[in-house]
Design a protein around this motif. Structure first.
Motif, PDB file in Angstrom:
ATOM      1  N   ARG A  55       0.811  -1.220   0.000  1.00 39.87           N
ATOM      2  CA  ARG A  55       0.000   0.000   0.000  1.00 39.87           C
ATOM      3  C   ARG A  55       0.842   1.266   0.000  1.00 39.87           C
ATOM      4  NH1 ARG A  55      -5.371  -0.917   3.500  1.00 39.87           N
ATOM      5  NH2 ARG A  55      -6.015  -2.846   2.512  1.00 39.87           N
ATOM      6  N   LEU A  56       2.162   1.123   0.100  1.00 51.03           N
ATOM      7  CA  LEU A  56       3.037   2.288   0.044  1.00 51.03           C
ATOM      8  C   LEU A  56       3.029   2.868  -1.369  1.00 51.03           C
ATOM      9  CD1 LEU A  56       6.138   0.881   1.959  1.00 51.03           C
ATOM     10  CD2 LEU A  56       4.397   2.440   2.850  1.00 51.03           C
ATOM     11  N   THR A  57       3.411   4.118  -1.493  1.00 51.45           N
ATOM     12  CA  THR A  57       3.524   4.729  -2.812  1.00 51.45           C
ATOM     13  C   THR A  57       4.700   4.078  -3.534  1.00 51.45           C
ATOM     14  OG1 THR A  57       2.712   6.808  -1.906  1.00 51.45           O
ATOM     15  CG2 THR A  57       3.821   6.900  -4.045  1.00 51.45           C
ATOM     16  N   PRO A  58       4.437   3.431  -4.667  1.00 52.22           N
ATOM     17  CA  PRO A  58       5.519   2.686  -5.333  1.00 52.22           C
ATOM     18  C   PRO A  58       6.469   3.586  -6.109  1.00 52.22           C
ATOM     19  CG  PRO A  58       3.490   2.463  -6.558  1.00 52.22           C
ATOM     20  CD  PRO A  58       3.150   3.248  -5.319  1.00 52.22           C
ATOM     21  N   ALA A  59       7.726   3.173  -6.149  1.00 50.97           N
ATOM     22  CA  ALA A  59       8.733   3.834  -6.976  1.00 50.97           C
ATOM     23  C   ALA A  59       8.690   3.220  -8.369  1.00 50.97           C
ATOM     24  CB  ALA A  59      10.112   3.655  -6.353  1.00 50.97           C
ATOM     25  N   SER A  60       9.430   3.798  -9.291  1.00 51.91           N
ATOM     26  CA  SER A  60       9.431   3.277 -10.657  1.00 51.91           C
ATOM     27  C   SER A  60      10.238   1.990 -10.788  1.00 51.91           C
ATOM     28  CB  SER A  60       9.965   4.335 -11.619  1.00 51.91           C
ATOM     29  OG  SER A  60      11.270   4.722 -11.225  1.00 51.91           O
ATOM     30  N   GLU A  87       6.993  -0.504  -8.846  1.00 53.30           N
ATOM     31  CA  GLU A  87       6.132  -0.988  -9.929  1.00 53.30           C
ATOM     32  C   GLU A  87       6.942  -1.852 -10.890  1.00 53.30           C
ATOM     33  OE1 GLU A  87       4.477   2.500 -11.745  1.00 53.30           O
ATOM     34  OE2 GLU A  87       2.767   2.468 -10.381  1.00 53.30           O
ATOM     35  N   GLU A  88       6.289  -2.886 -11.387  1.00 57.81           N
ATOM     36  CA  GLU A  88       6.884  -3.752 -12.416  1.00 57.81           C
ATOM     37  C   GLU A  88       5.829  -4.054 -13.461  1.00 57.81           C
ATOM     38  OE1 GLU A  88       8.612  -7.400 -11.179  1.00 57.81           O
ATOM     39  OE2 GLU A  88      10.356  -6.438 -10.278  1.00 57.81           O
ATOM     40  N   ASP A  89       6.278  -4.418 -14.641  1.00 57.74           N
ATOM     41  CA  ASP A  89       5.344  -4.861 -15.669  1.00 57.74           C
ATOM     42  C   ASP A  89       4.778  -6.220 -15.268  1.00 57.74           C
ATOM     43  OD1 ASP A  89       5.749  -2.635 -17.250  1.00 57.74           O
ATOM     44  OD2 ASP A  89       7.427  -3.552 -18.323  1.00 57.74           O
ATOM     45  N   ALA A  90       3.515  -6.424 -15.549  1.00 50.24           N
ATOM     46  CA  ALA A  90       2.872  -7.703 -15.248  1.00 50.24           C
ATOM     47  C   ALA A  90       3.527  -8.796 -16.094  1.00 50.24           C
ATOM     48  CB  ALA A  90       1.381  -7.622 -15.545  1.00 50.24           C
ATOM     49  N   PRO A  91       3.607 -10.023 -15.574  1.00 47.77           N
ATOM     50  CA  PRO A  91       4.228 -11.100 -16.353  1.00 47.77           C
ATOM     51  C   PRO A  91       3.409 -11.407 -17.608  1.00 47.77           C
ATOM     52  CG  PRO A  91       3.236 -11.951 -14.335  1.00 47.77           C
ATOM     53  CD  PRO A  91       3.136 -10.462 -14.272  1.00 47.77           C
ATOM     54  N   GLU A  92       4.113 -11.733 -18.656  1.00 49.83           N
ATOM     55  CA  GLU A  92       3.447 -12.003 -19.935  1.00 49.83           C
ATOM     56  C   GLU A  92       2.614 -13.271 -19.900  1.00 49.83           C
ATOM     57  OE1 GLU A  92       5.256 -11.247 -23.491  1.00 49.83           O
ATOM     58  OE2 GLU A  92       6.320  -9.475 -22.782  1.00 49.83           O
ATOM     59  N   TRP A  98      -6.669 -10.793 -17.007  1.00 45.55           N
ATOM     60  CA  TRP A  98      -7.068  -9.616 -16.249  1.00 45.55           C
ATOM     61  C   TRP A  98      -5.879  -8.906 -15.608  1.00 45.55           C
ATOM     62  CZ3 TRP A  98      -5.530 -10.063 -11.249  1.00 45.55           C
ATOM     63  CH2 TRP A  98      -5.391 -11.343 -10.727  1.00 45.55           C
ATOM     64  N   LEU A  99      -4.730  -9.575 -15.537  1.00 48.75           N
ATOM     65  CA  LEU A  99      -3.536  -9.004 -14.937  1.00 48.75           C
ATOM     66  C   LEU A  99      -2.670  -8.425 -16.044  1.00 48.75           C
ATOM     67  CD1 LEU A  99      -1.939  -8.630 -12.306  1.00 48.75           C
ATOM     68  CD2 LEU A  99      -0.823 -10.800 -12.788  1.00 48.75           C
ATOM     69  N   SER A 100      -2.869  -7.168 -16.348  1.00 46.24           N
ATOM     70  CA  SER A 100      -2.092  -6.533 -17.402  1.00 46.24           C
ATOM     71  C   SER A 100      -1.605  -5.176 -16.916  1.00 46.24           C
ATOM     72  CB  SER A 100      -2.949  -6.368 -18.656  1.00 46.24           C
ATOM     73  OG  SER A 100      -4.056  -5.551 -18.359  1.00 46.24           O
ATOM     74  N   GLY A 101      -0.703  -4.594 -17.635  1.00 43.59           N
ATOM     75  CA  GLY A 101      -0.165  -3.294 -17.245  1.00 43.59           C
ATOM     76  C   GLY A 101       0.944  -3.443 -16.227  1.00 43.59           C
ATOM     77  N   THR A 102       0.864  -2.680 -15.141  1.00 43.52           N
ATOM     78  CA  THR A 102       1.887  -2.746 -14.106  1.00 43.52           C
ATOM     79  C   THR A 102       1.305  -3.285 -12.810  1.00 43.52           C
ATOM     80  OG1 THR A 102       1.456  -0.472 -13.428  1.00 43.52           O
ATOM     81  CG2 THR A 102       3.186  -0.804 -15.063  1.00 43.52           C
TER      82      THR A 102
END
Length: 102
Positions: free
Chosen positions: A38-43, A72-77, A82-86
């Motif tokens: 729930r923390l503010t994520p870094a890049s 944040e990370e990219d969602a696994p391919e 429904w799990l897309s984006g970051t």
């Protein structure tokens, strides 16, 4: 206090002593990981700032202190549709256990 399903409740303690949220888990680290997400994520993980999390175990005088960070990370391919984006990843490191005098 341990619930019938084995989980314990941990209150996220603010600097003024109030508890803003409650997280549950079999172990304190499990609850800390939930709170860290729930923390503010870094890049990226390298850019993430560590923040202190203080979790009071309900029904005891134990206060579990963790350093936590999120990124944040990219969602696994190969993940579900429904799990897309970051997604937000997190990690914690236990610092100490304190005992409250309250």
């Amino acid at each position: 206090m341990v619930r019938q399903d084995g989980k314990r409740n941990f209150g996220l303690r603010e600097s003024d002593g109030s508890e803003s949220s409650v997280f549950s888990g079999n172990y304190p680290r499990q609850a800390a990981m939930k709170a860290a997400r729930r923390l503010t994520p870094a890049s990226s993980e390298a850019d993430a700032d560590q923040q202190e999390l203080r979790l009071r175990e309900r029904g005891t005088d134990k206060l579990h202190v963790y350093e936590a960070w999120a990124w944040e990370e990219d969602a696994p391919e190969d993940g579900p549709e429904w799990l897309s984006g970051t997604i937000i990843e997190a990690n914690v490191a236990k610092q100490s256990i304190e005992h409250l005098d309250e």
